[in-house]
Write an enzyme that holds these catalytic residues in place. Structure first.
Site, PDB file in Angstrom:
ATOM      1  N   ARG A 100       0.772  -1.129  -0.036  1.00 47.99           N
ATOM      2  CA  ARG A 100      -0.009   0.074  -0.097  1.00 47.99           C
ATOM      3  C   ARG A 100       1.008   1.215  -0.055  1.00 47.99           C
ATOM      4  NH1 ARG A 100      -0.676   4.466   2.561  1.00 47.99           N
ATOM      5  NH2 ARG A 100      -0.015   3.412   4.574  1.00 47.99           N
ATOM      6  N   ASP A 101       1.473   1.411   0.813  1.00 44.06           N
ATOM      7  CA  ASP A 101       2.127   2.741   1.094  1.00 44.06           C
ATOM      8  C   ASP A 101       3.427   2.740   0.045  1.00 44.06           C
ATOM      9  OD1 ASP A 101       3.008   5.251   2.126  1.00 44.06           O
ATOM     10  OD2 ASP A 101       3.154   4.664   4.135  1.00 44.06           O
ATOM     11  N   HIS A 117       8.888   7.248   8.005  1.00 47.66           N
ATOM     12  CA  HIS A 117       9.543   7.464   6.640  1.00 47.66           C
ATOM     13  C   HIS A 117      11.202   7.897   6.823  1.00 47.66           C
ATOM     14  CE1 HIS A 117       6.126   7.059   3.805  1.00 47.66           C
ATOM     15  NE2 HIS A 117       5.480   7.319   4.897  1.00 47.66           N
ATOM     16  N   CYS A 169       4.058   9.232   0.111  1.00 46.78           N
ATOM     17  CA  CYS A 169       2.694   9.799   0.063  1.00 46.78           C
ATOM     18  C   CYS A 169       2.772  11.296  -0.969  1.00 46.78           C
ATOM     19  CB  CYS A 169       2.104  10.306   1.338  1.00 46.78           C
ATOM     20  SG  CYS A 169       0.465  11.135   1.470  1.00 46.78           S
ATOM     21  N   ASN A 202       8.805   4.532   2.938  1.00 42.39           N
ATOM     22  CA  ASN A 202       9.162   4.147   4.379  1.00 42.39           C
ATOM     23  C   ASN A 202      10.563   3.691   4.851  1.00 42.39           C
ATOM     24  OD1 ASN A 202       6.119   3.473   3.460  1.00 42.39           O
ATOM     25  ND2 ASN A 202       5.907   3.892   5.610  1.00 42.39           N
TER      26      ASN A 202
END
Ligand code: HMG
Ligand code: MG
Length: 304
Positions: free
Chosen positions: A13-14, A210, A241, A250
């Site tokens: 996801r991220d 992050h 993001c 991340n």
């Protein structure tokens, strides 16, 4: 206190949400499968957000179906990011058992990210949380911009505590505290965790760093020393993001697992299998890894 940690893998996801070219759903599935085979048992698989805002997540329903169909969800937790009731309806329809709700300490970041101020976001989230809990869907919470906002700069500790309390009141089982733009340092980490400890149960807190300034591992070590036992990370250090300009991925799961192995802290992750998962997705993205450990491991294990 336990010398085990729980890692929440957010790569699918991220890690992928900021990738411009669309990754095939089958490739995402294979990535998730490899991560699970490496021992990661909580993987954030996707998000049910506006596809025009985050195009990479537009295949969320197909991906989730594939995961639920082919993997044993008794052994793998698969939280999905949900922004509102519309997202929850989609998740519910697919039988999603766990969602992640998200907001931030900062109005400006929230307005850009989710088109709602902090207060407005809680009105939305209250409705989503109520509906989710009534349907036996468990909820993880994210609080973004805890250590700084790309638009508002430093965030007051009182604001962090206030928003954290509201998030806890939604009935989340854990809150992941986000250093969304990767600006935290160990002194700040000690300061914020000390305040959180006074008011909340630390076993319900996770850290989400992050690695924009290369401080994430130092911050994770500091958090561990302060009593945190849950950490979010992304294989190969992918991520970012779109509404946090200049922020990179991340912290790499590869680096986090290596750190804890060296400290004799159990992660449950098999390093060589994790390396395969990272290598697999990097090859598909045609990218080099930003993870120091991934590159060192690769160097050591490649045929001369
Ligand atoms: P909005 O525009 O306020 O929503 O979006 P709306 O209710 O006004 O609806 C507008 C249109 O969007 C409507 O369509 C809705 O149906 C549609 P129309 O009638 O005009 O055709 N819509 C949706 N479509 C699909 N799925 C939905 C949905 N909701 C509405 N769920 C919203 C608000 C939050 C949905 C939007 O701003 C959005 O999707 N933003 C993207 C947020 C995001 O994914 N950001 C990245 C993840 S957060 C992050 O990375 C930080 C984290 O990692 C922690 C950290 O690092 O700190 C978690
Ligand atoms: Mg993040």
């Amino acid at each position: 206190m336990s010398n085990k940690v729980k890692l929440v893998e957010v790569g699918p996801r991220d890690g992928l949400q900021n990738e411009k070219s669309l990754v095939d759903t089958k490739v995402k599935f294979e990535f998730i499968k490899l991560l699970h085979e490496a021992g990661l048992d909580c993987i954030e698989v996707t998000s049910f957000v506006r596809p025009d805002k985050i195009p990479q997540m537009q295949d969320s329903a197909d991906l989730y179906k594939m995961v639920a169909d082919k993997l044993d969800l008794q052994k793998l937790r698969t939280p999905c990011l949900v922004p509102n009731l519309k997202g929850l309806e989609k998740a519910k329809g697919l039988g999603v058992k766990e969602i992640a709700l998200f907001t931030a300490t900062s109005n400006t970041f929230n307005l850009k990210n989710i088109n709602a101020s902090v207060d407005e976001s809680f009105i939305r989230l209250e409705a989503v949380a109520k509906e989710a809990l009534e349907n036996d869907i468990s909820i993880r919470g994210y609080l973004s911009t805890v250590f700084g906002c790309p638009y508002e700069g430093k965030i007051q500790t009182e604001q962090v505590l206030r928003t954290l309390e509201k998030l806890m009141k939604l009935g989340v089982y854990e809150v992941s505290l986000g250093d969304t733009i990767g600006v935290a340092n160990p002194h700040q980490v000690v300061a914020i965790i000390s305040e959180i400890k006074k008011n909340f149960d630390l076993s319900k807190m996770a850290m989400h760093f992050h690695d924009t300034e290369g401080m994430a591992l130092a911050n994770i070590y500091t958090s561990y020393e302060e009593g945190i036992r849950v950490f979010d990370s992304s294989a190969a250090g992918l991520g970012g993001c779109p509404y946090a300009k200049g922020a990179t991925g991340n912290v790499a799961t590869d680096d986090v697992v290596n750190l804890f192995e060296k400290l004799n802290v159990e992660t449950g992750v098999d390093m060589s299998k994790l390396h395969e998962a990272s290598r697999f997705i990097l090859e598909h993205l045609k990218k080099d890894s930003v993870s120091k450990f991934y590159n060192a491991y690769r160097g050591r294990h490649s045929k001369a």
